[in-house]
Design a protein around this motif. Structure first.
Motif, PDB file in Angstrom:
ATOM      1  N   ALA A  16       0.859  -1.184   0.000  1.00  7.22           N
ATOM      2  CA  ALA A  16       0.000   0.000   0.000  1.00  7.22           C
ATOM      3  C   ALA A  16       0.896   1.236   0.000  1.00  7.22           C
ATOM      4  N   GLY A  17       1.291   1.635  -1.216  1.00  4.85           N
ATOM      5  CA  GLY A  17       2.339   2.630  -1.386  1.00  4.85           C
ATOM      6  C   GLY A  17       1.979   4.065  -1.056  1.00  4.85           C
ATOM      7  N   ASN A  18       0.706   4.378  -0.803  1.00  2.92           N
ATOM      8  CA  ASN A  18       0.358   5.758  -0.453  1.00  2.92           C
ATOM      9  C   ASN A  18      -0.931   5.777   0.369  1.00  2.92           C
ATOM     10  N   ASP A  19      -1.337   6.972   0.808  1.00  5.66           N
ATOM     11  CA  ASP A  19      -2.500   7.076   1.693  1.00  5.66           C
ATOM     12  C   ASP A  19      -3.781   6.565   1.029  1.00  5.66           C
ATOM     13  N   GLY A  20      -3.918   6.797  -0.267  1.00  5.94           N
ATOM     14  CA  GLY A  20      -5.108   6.324  -0.979  1.00  5.94           C
ATOM     15  C   GLY A  20      -5.199   4.813  -0.925  1.00  5.94           C
ATOM     16  N   LEU A  21      -4.076   4.155  -1.179  1.00  2.00           N
ATOM     17  CA  LEU A  21      -4.059   2.691  -1.157  1.00  2.00           C
ATOM     18  C   LEU A  21      -4.271   2.166   0.270  1.00  2.00           C
ATOM     19  N   TRP A  22      -3.749   2.880   1.246  1.00  2.00           N
ATOM     20  CA  TRP A  22      -3.984   2.524   2.647  1.00  2.00           C
ATOM     21  C   TRP A  22      -5.489   2.563   2.948  1.00  2.00           C
ATOM     22  N   GLY A  23      -6.150   3.597   2.467  1.00  2.00           N
ATOM     23  CA  GLY A  23      -7.596   3.712   2.655  1.00  2.00           C
ATOM     24  C   GLY A  23      -8.342   2.522   2.040  1.00  2.00           C
ATOM     25  N   LYS A  24      -7.937   2.167   0.827  1.00  2.00           N
ATOM     26  CA  LYS A  24      -8.572   1.015   0.166  1.00  2.00           C
ATOM     27  C   LYS A  24      -8.342  -0.270   0.954  1.00  2.00           C
TER      28      LYS A  24
ATOM     29  N   ARG B 193     -12.154  -2.301   8.147  1.00  2.00           N
ATOM     30  CA  ARG B 193     -11.648  -1.497   9.262  1.00  2.00           C
ATOM     31  C   ARG B 193     -11.484  -0.045   8.814  1.00  2.00           C
ATOM     32  N   GLU B 194     -12.599   0.508   8.285  1.00  2.00           N
ATOM     33  CA  GLU B 194     -12.543   1.901   7.832  1.00  2.00           C
ATOM     34  C   GLU B 194     -12.220   2.863   8.973  1.00  2.00           C
ATOM     35  N   ASP B 195     -12.477   2.416  10.204  1.00  2.00           N
ATOM     36  CA  ASP B 195     -12.131   3.247  11.368  1.00  2.00           C
ATOM     37  C   ASP B 195     -10.628   3.575  11.421  1.00  2.00           C
ATOM     38  N   LEU B 196      -9.817   2.678  10.853  1.00  2.00           N
ATOM     39  CA  LEU B 196      -8.366   2.914  10.911  1.00  2.00           C
ATOM     40  C   LEU B 196      -7.932   4.117  10.077  1.00  2.00           C
ATOM     41  N   ILE B 197      -8.729   4.431   9.036  1.00  2.00           N
ATOM     42  CA  ILE B 197      -8.352   5.545   8.158  1.00  2.00           C
ATOM     43  C   ILE B 197      -8.241   6.852   8.944  1.00  2.00           C
ATOM     44  N   ALA B 198      -9.173   7.044   9.837  1.00  2.00           N
ATOM     45  CA  ALA B 198      -9.192   8.300  10.606  1.00  2.00           C
ATOM     46  C   ALA B 198      -8.412   8.188  11.917  1.00  2.00           C
ATOM     47  N   ASP B 199      -7.935   6.985  12.210  1.00  2.00           N
ATOM     48  CA  ASP B 199      -7.209   6.759  13.463  1.00  2.00           C
ATOM     49  C   ASP B 199      -5.954   7.642  13.517  1.00  2.00           C
TER      50      ASP B 199
ATOM     51  N   ARG C  14       2.167   5.951  10.285  1.00  2.00           N
ATOM     52  CA  ARG C  14       2.123   4.476  10.220  1.00  2.00           C
ATOM     53  C   ARG C  14       3.516   3.890  10.467  1.00  2.00           C
ATOM     54  N   ASN C  15       4.536   4.608  10.041  1.00  2.00           N
ATOM     55  CA  ASN C  15       5.897   4.174  10.315  1.00  2.00           C
ATOM     56  C   ASN C  15       6.181   4.226  11.807  1.00  2.00           C
ATOM     57  N   GLN C  16       5.783   5.348  12.404  1.00  2.00           N
ATOM     58  CA  GLN C  16       6.044   5.588  13.815  1.00  2.00           C
ATOM     59  C   GLN C  16       5.320   4.561  14.692  1.00  2.00           C
TER      60      GLN C  16
END
Lengths: 395, 395
Positions: free
Chosen positions: B248-256, B263-269, B278-280
Motif C-alpha cells: 500500500a504505497g500511499n495514503d489512498g491505497l492505505w484507505g482502500k 476497518r474503515e475506522d483505521l483511516i481516521a485513526d 504508520r511508520n512511527q
C-alpha cells in the motif's frame, strides 16, 4: 566523438527507479538525456529522503548526466511542444502504467506517425500485453511474484527480499539493452520501433539455474542460505572478529585451504577427498573448518587466503565498500559536485571503455534547470516565445 | 533484417555464467554467436548438473541461439584460424582472468592490430586494472565484497546471499550494454575498442540508495527484512495457507486496504492517518493487519486486493512462476527442443520489440556442432582442408 552514445537524444519521461536507471546508463555512455518533469513537482523521487540541503540524495544518485525540462503534458500546447521534440529526437523512454501515454495522445502508435525513426521504450511492472498489464507493480511485488524471494534467504528460512530493488534495476538494464539493440537496427534500416520491458519478465530472466533445476528434478528450489548448492567449502565462516567468504571451488583449492589451516591430513581423508565426498560429509567437515577459522581475525585470514590463492572476500558493509582499494582504483565511488547539495558520493560507471570512457559530466539537474536551453536548442524558440508560453503555465 | 542485431558476428570465448549470459542476450536479439570451446571438454558448465539425457540443463538454458566450434587455442594453427576469424567478425567476448588472452598472444592490443574495428569485451571478477585484478572471483565473493549481502536478509539477521548469481548476471548485462554502446560508436566512426567490465564494479552499481543513505546519514545500512524501509504497510503477511505481499504505497491505497479489511475506522485513526504516522506506530499497526489477513486464504486475499486496486502478489515458488498467467502470456517460459535432451523449459526473452522480436531460434549446440559449418562460412575452408586440420587435433 568522445562518448559511445554521443549525439543520441533521449526524451526521458521516467520516474523513480526502473526508467531513470535505464536512462542513467545511457547518459553515462554519452547520450543526451532530456528529462521531462511535471512543473512544480517533478520526478516523485525528488521527495524521497534522505536529503542533503533540501535535495534528495536518492534522486541525485540516479539522475546525473541528465538535463531537466518541465512540461505539463496535460496542456495542449505542452503536448505540441513534446511532439515537436519527438521529431528532433532518437528515443522516448517512459515507465508509466500501460495506457497513460495513449490517454495523453502520445502513445507509440501516435508518435511513430510523427517520427517513424523514433525508438519508443516502455518499462512497466507487467508489460503492455497480458492479463496483468493494467496492474500496478512495485519492486516488492515483482520480487515476490517472479520467484527470486522464494530462493533467497536462510536455509529452511522464509523467502527473503533482495535488499536493493533488483526488480526495478534489472528492468532498467534490459530496457537499455533493448534501446541499444533498436538503435543498431535503426542505424541499418532507418526504422524505429517499440521496446516493451516488464519488471516481472526480467525477474524470470534472472532466475539463473532455478528453472532448469525444477523442471529436470521436479524439486521446488528453496532458500539455500549462504552455502553453494553443490560445492564445499564455499560459504561464509566466522572469524575472531567477523565473518568472511571462503570459496574453494575445486580440489586444488581445497588442498591449498587444508595447508593454510595446517590440516594437510584432511586432503587424504577418505571423507573429504573429492567435492562429492565433501558434500556428503558436510556435517562433519563444516565444524572442523569453522573451529580453525574462528581462531584468527578476518584481516589475518583474508591475507593468508589471498597469499595461498584461495578465493575469499570480506562480507563488506557499505562503509567498507566505500573504502575498498579495488572499488576505488576502478573509480566505482565518485564524488559529484551539485550546486545546491555540494559533494555527494555515488556509484561510478561500471562499463570501462578504452576509446569512449563513460563519465559523470554533470550532476543531477534541479527541476526545470534546462527548460529554456532545451527549447532554444531543439525547437529554436526565442526568449520571448518561451516567456509567453511560461505565462500559460505549461512549464 | 528481421532481428535487431542481425549480421553482428560475435566470437564468444566465454564460460560458465557472466560471459555466456551477455552473449545469450545478444544472441536473443539476433547476433550470430560463435561459441569457441576447448576440444573434448567445452564450456565448464557442460559438466554442471542436473542433466537431461546426458546434457547439462544449466548449459542448455544459457547457450540457446549460439553455434559451437571447438578450437584448441594453445596450438599455433588454431591461433591462426582464430586470428583469421577476428578479421571477419565484429565482437570478441571473453571472461577469463585478466592476462589469459595476452598469454595466448590474443589480447586486445594484438587483436586490434589485426582488426582495428573489433570490439573486445572482457568480463572478469575484478576488472583489468587495480590491485585485485589478478584475483580469482566467484559470484559469492563479489556478492560478499560488493555490499549486497550486507543489506539483504532478515531484520537483525545475518548478511544473506541473493539466491540467483546476481554478481555474474549483472556483469553479463552491463557487458552487453558496453558492447552495444561500442557498436553504436563503431557504426559512426568505424573504430573498435575494449570494453572492460568487472563483477565487483557491477555489484556497487546496483546498490541502489544504500550508498546515498550511508553518506548522508552516516548510518551503516543493514538487512531490513522484507519490509519497505520507509512505507507502511508494504511487506508480506501470512494468510490462512501461505504468505502474500501487500504494497500500500500511499495514503489512498492505505484507505482502500482499510475498507477491504472492514476497518474503515483505521483511516481516521490518529495513529495511522499518514505514512509517517504508520511508520512511527508500526509496532501497533502490524499485528492489527496481520490478524485480519490471517483469516482468509492467499487466493481469497489476492482476489480481494486486486479488485480493490491494492498492489499485491503471491510469493511464488518456482513451480508457481511456471504456471503464472502473466508470465505465460508474455512467453517468459519457453520450451526449447534440443536434439539430444528433448524439450526443456527455460526463461524466454524479456525484451519485447515491435519490429525485431527477440527469439529462441535454436537450442544450445552440442560441443563442436558447427565447427565445419563455421570454418567454411567464415574462412572459406574446404572439407579437405578441415579434415587435414582435424588430424592435427586443433579442434
Amino acid at each position: 566523438m568522445n562518448q559511445a552514445l554521443e549525439g543520441v537524444k533521449v526524451l526521458d519521461l521516467t520516474r523513480v527507479l526502473a526508467g531513470p536507471y535505464a536512462t542513467m546508463v545511457l547518459g553515462d555512455m554519452g547520450a543526451d538525456i532530456i528529462k521531462i518533469e511535471m512543473p512544480g513537482v517533478g520526478d516523485d523521487s525528488r521527495q524521497f529522503g534522505p536529503y542533503v540541503k533540501g535535495e534528495s540524495a536518492y534522486f541525485l544518485s540516479l539522475n546525473r548526466n541528465k538535463r531537466s525540462i518541465t512540461l505539463n503534458l496535460k496542456k495542449e500546447k505542452a503536448r505540441q511542444l513534446f511532439i515537436e521534440m519527438v521529431k528532433k529526437c532518437d528515443v522516448v523512454v517512459e515507465n508509466f502504467r500501460p495506457g497513460t501515454m495513449e490517454k495523453l495522445g502520445l502513445g507509440y502508435e501516435e508518435l511513430k506517425k510523427i517520427n517513424p525513426s523514433i525508438i519508443y521504450a516502455a518499462c512497466s511492472g507487467f508489460g503492455h500485453t497480458g492479463p496483468y498489464s493494467q496492474r500496478a507493480a512495485y519492486d516488492a511485488v515483482v520480487q515476490a511474484m517472479g520467484g527470486i524471494m522464494s530462493i533467497t534467504g536462510e536455509k529452511d528460512g522464509k523467502p527473503t527480499r533482495v535488499g536493493p530493488s533488483i526488480g526495478d534495476i534489472t528492468a532498467g538494464l534490459f530496457s537499455a539493452i533493448g534501446i541499444l539493440s533498436a538503435l543498431n537496427y535503426r542505424n541499418q534500416t532507418g526504422k524505429g520501433q517499440m521496446v516493451d520491458v516488464a519488471m516481472l519478465d526480467c525477474q524470470v530472466a534472472i532466475l539463473e539455474n532455478a528453472i532448469a533445476r525444477y523442471v529436470v528434478t521436479g524439486e521446488i528450489p528453496m532458500p539455500a542460505g549462504n552455502r553453494h548448492t553443490s560445492i564445499v567449502p564455499f560459504e561464509p565462516f566466522e572469524t575472531l572478529d567477523g565473518e568472511i567468504m571462503i570459496a574453494a571451488g575445486n580440489d586444488g583449492l581445497w588442498g591449498k585451504l587444508c595447508k593454510i589451516m595446517n590440516r594437510e591430513d584432511l586432503i587424504a581423508d577418505d571423507r573429504f577427498k573429492t567435492n562429492p565426498l565433501r558434500n556428503q560429509n558436510y556435517a562433519e567437515l563444516r565444524p572442523i573448518i569453522a573451529k580453525i577459522i574462528g581462531t584468527k581475525t578476518s584481516k589475518e585470514w583474508l591475507q593468508i587466503l589471498e597469499e595461498a590463492g584461495v578465493p575469499n572476500g570480506p562480507i563488506n558493509t557499505i562503509d567498507k565498500v566505500l573504502e575498498n582499494p579495488q572499488i576505488n582504483a576502478r573509480e566505482m565511488i565518485k564524488e559529484v559536485y551539485h550546486p545546491t547539495a555540494g559533494g555527494l558520493k555515488m556509484p561510478g560507471v561500471p562499463i570501462k571503455m578504452s576509446e569512449t570512457q563513460g563519465e559523470i559530466v554533470k550532476p543531477a539537474p534541479i527541476l526545470g534547470q534546462h527548460t529554456e536551453e532545451i527549447l532554444k536548442e531543439l525547437l529554436n524558440l526565442t526568449s520571448d516565445e518561451i516567456l509567453n508560453l511560461q505565462k500559460e503555465d505549461i512549464f
